[in-house]
Design a protein around this motif. Sequence first.
Motif, PDB file in Angstrom:
ATOM      1  N   GLU A   1       0.659  -1.153  -0.110  1.00 40.87           N
ATOM      2  CA  GLU A   1      -0.158  -0.100   0.650  1.00 40.87           C
ATOM      3  C   GLU A   1       0.659   0.800   0.177  1.00 40.87           C
ATOM      4  O   GLU A   1       2.061   0.937   0.319  1.00 40.87           O
ATOM      5  N   GLY A   2      -0.015   2.039  -0.395  1.00 35.78           N
ATOM      6  CA  GLY A   2       1.448   3.673  -0.032  1.00 35.78           C
ATOM      7  C   GLY A   2       2.060   3.722   0.613  1.00 35.78           C
ATOM      8  O   GLY A   2       3.289   4.499   0.333  1.00 35.78           O
ATOM      9  N   HIS A   3       1.747   3.809   2.043  1.00 36.84           N
ATOM     10  CA  HIS A   3       2.717   3.807   3.244  1.00 36.84           C
ATOM     11  C   HIS A   3       3.661   3.236   2.825  1.00 36.84           C
ATOM     12  O   HIS A   3       5.020   3.658   2.661  1.00 36.84           O
ATOM     13  N   ALA A   4       4.160   2.020   2.643  1.00 34.85           N
ATOM     14  CA  ALA A   4       5.077   0.494   1.907  1.00 34.85           C
ATOM     15  C   ALA A   4       6.078   2.053   0.900  1.00 34.85           C
ATOM     16  O   ALA A   4       7.083   1.309   0.631  1.00 34.85           O
ATOM     17  N   VAL A   5       5.383   2.162  -0.075  1.00 32.34           N
ATOM     18  CA  VAL A   5       5.886   2.411  -1.321  1.00 32.34           C
ATOM     19  C   VAL A   5       7.033   3.796  -0.887  1.00 32.34           C
ATOM     20  O   VAL A   5       7.579   3.716  -1.390  1.00 32.34           O
ATOM     21  N   HIS A   6       6.645   5.058   0.311  1.00 30.08           N
ATOM     22  CA  HIS A   6       6.674   6.200   0.139  1.00 30.08           C
ATOM     23  C   HIS A   6       7.855   5.898   1.293  1.00 30.08           C
ATOM     24  O   HIS A   6       8.974   6.491   1.231  1.00 30.08           O
ATOM     25  N   GLY A   7       7.923   4.265   2.251  1.00 32.90           N
ATOM     26  CA  GLY A   7       9.442   4.016   2.562  1.00 32.90           C
ATOM     27  C   GLY A   7      10.173   3.619   1.711  1.00 32.90           C
ATOM     28  O   GLY A   7      11.624   3.815   2.211  1.00 32.90           O
ATOM     29  N   MET A   8       9.649   3.350   1.028  1.00 37.92           N
ATOM     30  CA  MET A   8      11.015   2.330  -0.193  1.00 37.92           C
ATOM     31  C   MET A   8      11.886   3.511  -0.882  1.00 37.92           C
ATOM     32  O   MET A   8      12.470   3.991  -0.780  1.00 37.92           O
ATOM     33  N   ALA A   9      10.778   4.459  -0.870  1.00 39.53           N
ATOM     34  CA  ALA A   9      11.164   6.108  -2.228  1.00 39.53           C
ATOM     35  C   ALA A   9      12.182   7.060  -0.903  1.00 39.53           C
ATOM     36  O   ALA A   9      13.449   7.384  -1.230  1.00 39.53           O
ATOM     37  N   ARG A  10      11.764   6.970   0.295  1.00 35.56           N
ATOM     38  CA  ARG A  10      12.402   6.790   1.167  1.00 35.56           C
ATOM     39  C   ARG A  10      14.127   6.826   2.048  1.00 35.56           C
ATOM     40  O   ARG A  10      14.856   7.076   1.622  1.00 35.56           O
ATOM     41  N   ARG A  11      13.730   4.999   1.541  1.00 33.58           N
ATOM     42  CA  ARG A  11      15.309   4.509   1.754  1.00 33.58           C
ATOM     43  C   ARG A  11      16.300   5.135   0.605  1.00 33.58           C
ATOM     44  O   ARG A  11      17.387   4.872   0.684  1.00 33.58           O
TER      45      ARG A  11
END
Length: 284
Positions: free
Chosen positions: A3-13
Amino acid sequence: MAEGHAVHGMARRLRQLVGRPVRSRSPNGQLDADLFDDRVVADARAVGKHLLVSAVDVPLTVHLHLAMDGGVSVRRHQRALDGDYPRSEPPVHGNVAWRLLSATHLAEVTDPAVCELLDEDGVLALRARLGPDPLRDDAEPDLARRRIQNSRRPIGALLIDQKVIAGIGNVYRAELLHRARVDPFTPGREIDDETFAAIWQDAVDLMTIGLGAGWIVADPRQVAAVREALVRGETVPRGPKRYAVYGRAGKPCHVCGATVRAERMGLQRLFWCPVCQESRSAAC
């Protein structure tokens, strides 16, 4: 599917690589990775469930969509250097579509459904076909409100339609509608401004907490505890996932004790409580 929060987490990493030159490879040949080789990473951003990665003086952007099986890993390494890069590259394990190697970090994208290069028009077209993302500062919630209120489709289907709101998936859909006490079969055009505003703000809050925690948090007690930990700057340990309705078909609702129901809506299974989320027409 992430879900979107996880993809934003990937972008942050991935943003750990920003400002650094990288070796760019595509071990499985899915991407023309040479365009990014020996270039400096400029940015990595999420738009809903999509990732966009750019580099300095590179006219194209890498577009990633991970679907059900894809993943992004970023880790530090301590390999001996020869100039800006390690003398040797780590071995490849699994179906790696894209690998970025800097002096300090190794990033790998595995099993993506989409791994492609987009020009500026392609990026604009992608953004245009997606609804507003609750985790982005440039989100325009009024666009989502209009699309919902102009539709006869049920709100349960509209919430996970990425053209309406980008980033919400099946778990957030179930929990957001339960928290709002909204029947998922309510036509979008019957969702008033106040109800939409409450759902949107709750999505912003829960997804922001989910991004900070690294997992979906929806239970009120867990939300309060995780929020306090994030405010204190603490790492949030992954706790037991406690949902009111998601994945609880046939079990009692945590709020009222009624039996949670499930039914396929589109391609995914919808969960709801028939008492907490009693339809307005039935109530009348």
